[in-house]
Design an enzyme around this catalytic site. Structure first.
Site, mmCIF file in Angstrom:
data_model
loop_
_atom_site.group_PDB
_atom_site.id
_atom_site.type_symbol
_atom_site.label_atom_id
_atom_site.label_comp_id
_atom_site.label_asym_id
_atom_site.label_seq_id
_atom_site.Cartn_x
_atom_site.Cartn_y
_atom_site.Cartn_z
ATOM 1 N N ASP A 68 0.388 -1.174 0.351
ATOM 2 C CA ASP A 68 -0.220 0.179 0.112
ATOM 3 C C ASP A 68 1.140 1.387 -0.247
ATOM 4 O O ASP A 68 0.608 2.531 -0.655
ATOM 5 C CB ASP A 68 -0.731 -0.099 1.224
ATOM 6 C CG ASP A 68 -2.521 -0.976 0.954
ATOM 7 O OD1 ASP A 68 -2.442 -1.661 -0.086
ATOM 8 O OD2 ASP A 68 -2.722 -1.316 2.239
ATOM 9 N N GLY A 69 2.257 1.162 0.688
ATOM 10 C CA GLY A 69 3.040 2.094 0.543
ATOM 11 C C GLY A 69 3.319 2.599 -0.603
ATOM 12 O O GLY A 69 3.850 4.165 -0.820
ATOM 13 N N ARG A 73 2.436 6.181 -2.772
ATOM 14 C CA ARG A 73 4.084 6.861 -3.663
ATOM 15 C C ARG A 73 3.208 7.086 -4.993
ATOM 16 O O ARG A 73 3.653 8.340 -6.003
ATOM 17 C CB ARG A 73 5.218 6.713 -3.274
ATOM 18 C CG ARG A 73 6.472 6.391 -3.835
ATOM 19 C CD ARG A 73 6.766 8.167 -2.878
ATOM 20 N NE ARG A 73 6.975 7.926 -2.538
ATOM 21 C CZ ARG A 73 8.210 8.308 -1.892
ATOM 22 N NH1 ARG A 73 9.328 8.175 -2.894
ATOM 23 N NH2 ARG A 73 8.950 8.395 -0.699
ATOM 24 N N ASN A 142 -4.864 9.101 0.801
ATOM 25 C CA ASN A 142 -5.597 8.638 2.305
ATOM 26 C C ASN A 142 -6.172 9.641 3.793
ATOM 27 O O ASN A 142 -6.807 9.480 3.901
ATOM 28 C CB ASN A 142 -4.229 7.502 3.281
ATOM 29 C CG ASN A 142 -4.265 5.951 2.569
ATOM 30 O OD1 ASN A 142 -5.545 5.694 2.074
ATOM 31 N ND2 ASN A 142 -3.636 5.435 2.881
ATOM 32 N N ARG A 153 0.493 14.008 25.933
ATOM 33 C CA ARG A 153 -0.099 15.225 26.799
ATOM 34 C C ARG A 153 -1.100 15.124 25.477
ATOM 35 O O ARG A 153 -0.853 16.065 24.503
ATOM 36 C CB ARG A 153 -0.042 15.749 26.886
ATOM 37 C CG ARG A 153 0.790 16.037 28.713
ATOM 38 C CD ARG A 153 2.013 17.343 28.414
ATOM 39 N NE ARG A 153 3.214 17.112 29.696
ATOM 40 C CZ ARG A 153 4.246 17.699 29.323
ATOM 41 N NH1 ARG A 153 3.627 19.012 28.620
ATOM 42 N NH2 ARG A 153 5.211 17.342 30.160
ATOM 43 N N ASP A 172 -5.781 13.271 21.728
ATOM 44 C CA ASP A 172 -4.600 12.491 20.964
ATOM 45 C C ASP A 172 -4.080 13.250 19.168
ATOM 46 O O ASP A 172 -2.621 13.907 19.440
ATOM 47 C CB ASP A 172 -4.038 11.090 21.004
ATOM 48 C CG ASP A 172 -3.453 10.935 22.300
ATOM 49 O OD1 ASP A 172 -3.520 11.592 23.485
ATOM 50 O OD2 ASP A 172 -3.266 9.928 22.428
#
Length: 294
Positions: A68-69, A73, A142, A153, A172
Site C-alpha cells: 500500500d505504501g 507513492r 489517505n 499529553r 491525541d
C-alpha cells in the site's frame, strides 16, 4: 465485464527497491506485456528519496509493484496526470493493491483487451498557512493527521467548517480522511468504513478526552479549517510522510482535490466488502479475539 476501455500501449512499471523480489517481478511483467506489443519501462521507487519524481509523461498507465505504501507513492504522481494506476502485491500490506503476485498473469491479460474498469478515488487538498502566508500544500490520498508529538499529553484541535465553528477536540489528535483512508489509520482509530468511491471527508478524533468522540462524515464540498492549541509539540503528516511541526498560530485548510486517483480494477464493484471480510478473518488479532483469547 464487457470490454469498453482502450488497452494501454505504453506502461511505466514502478518497483519498490526495498522489496527484493520486485526486481524479478518487474522483469516478468515486462516480458509478459511484450507478448501483446505493449511497451514498458521499469523504474525504481526508493523510499529513501521522498521527493523522487518519475518520468510518467509518455506513458498511459502505471503498474506499481509493492504494498500500500508503494501505491500511495505512485498515486501521488499519477493523479495530477490523470494516469490509471494498477497495483501488483509484493509487499506487506496490500489492501489497495488489485493483483496478487502469484496470479497476476490471467488478470493482466484482460488489460490488453480493455476488459477492466476505472475506480475514481476522491482526494483531498491540504493548505498550510503560517501567519496568513501559504507555507505548504499537499495532495492527500489517505489522510491528514494532526497529532501530539513526543509528549504524551492531549492537544486541543479546533475545527471550523465553511458554515462556521464545528467543535474542539481534546485528544491525541485528529484524522481527516478520504473514503480510501477510512480503511487505514481512521479505521484503527474507530472510524467507519466508507466504500472507496464515496466522495466524502471523514473526521476521526484520536483518543478523545471529554469531547466529541464520534466520527463525522462531511460532504465533498466542505471546507475544513483546523487550528491547534497546545503548550507542547504538535505535528502534521500526510499519507504517512515525514511530519511537519505545527504551531498554535498556524492554520490548515482541507478541501476536496480537483484531481482523483484512477485505480484499475478487474473485480466486480462489490469486491470491496469481500476484501474487508477476508482481511478481518485472516487478521491474526481478529482471530485471537474471535477465539476468546487475550
Amino acid at each position: 465485464m464487457a470490454p469498453g476501455l482502450i488497452p494501454p500501449k505504453n506502461i511505466k512499471i514502478l518497483a519498490n527497491v526495498a522489496i527484493a523480489k520486485t526486481s524479478k517481478l518487474a522483469r516478468e511483467v515486462r516480458q509478459y506485456l511484450a507478448e501483446f506489443n505493449i511497451a514498458t519501462h521499469i523504474e525504481s521507487i526508493n523510499f529513501d528519496k521522498p521527493n523522487q519524481n518519475f518520468a510518467l509523461e509518455n506513458c498511459d498507465m502505471v503498474i506499481a509493484l509493492g504494498g500500500d505504501g508503494t501505491i500511495l507513492r505512485a498515486g501521488h504522481q499519477c493523479a495530477p496526470l490523470g494516469l490509471p494506476l494498477l497495483g501488483i502485491h509484493a509487499g506487506r500490506f496490500g489492501f489497495l493493491v488489485e493483483l496478487a503476485e502469484n496470479d497476476w498473469r490471467d488478470r493482466l491479460k484482460l488489460l490488453t483487451t480493455g476488459d477492466y474498469r476505472l475506480e475514481n478515488r476522491m482526494m483531498l487538498q491540504v493548505e498550510f498557512f503560517k501567519s496568513g502566508t501559504l507555507a505548504g500544500c499537499w495532495n492527500v490520498i489517505n489522510e491528514l493527521v494532526v497529532c501530539r508529538g513526543q509528549y504524551v499529553r492531549p492537544i486541543e484541535v479546533r475545527v471550523d467548517l465553511n458554515e462556521g465553528y464545528l467543535t474542539s477536540y481534546m485528544a491525541d489528535g485528529l484524522i481527516v480522511s478520504t473514503a480510501t483512508g477510512s480503511t487505514a489509520y481512521a479505521l484503527a482509530a474507530g472510524g467507519p468504513i466508507l466504500p472507496p468511491e464515496l466522495r466524502n471527508i471523514l473526521l476521526v478524533p484520536i483518543a478523545p478526552h471529554l469531547s466529541l468522540d464520534r466520527a463525522v462524515v462531511l460532504a465533498e464540498g466542505a471546507s475544513v479549517c483546523i487550528q491547534v492549541h497546545s503548550n507542547h509539540e504538535t505535528v502534521i503528516s500526510v499519507d504517512g510522510q515525514d511530519s511537519v511541526m505545527m504551531r498554535n498560530a498556524d492554520l490548515l485548510r482541507v478541501t476536496s482535490n480537483p484531481n482523483s486517483l484512477k485505480m484499475v480494477r478487474f473485480s466486480e464493484p462489490n469486491y470491496f466488502y469481500r476484501r474487508i471480510s477476508t482481511y478481518m478473518e485472516n487478521n491474526p488479532i481478529t482471530k485471537l479475539n474471535n477465539n476468546g483469547q487475550n
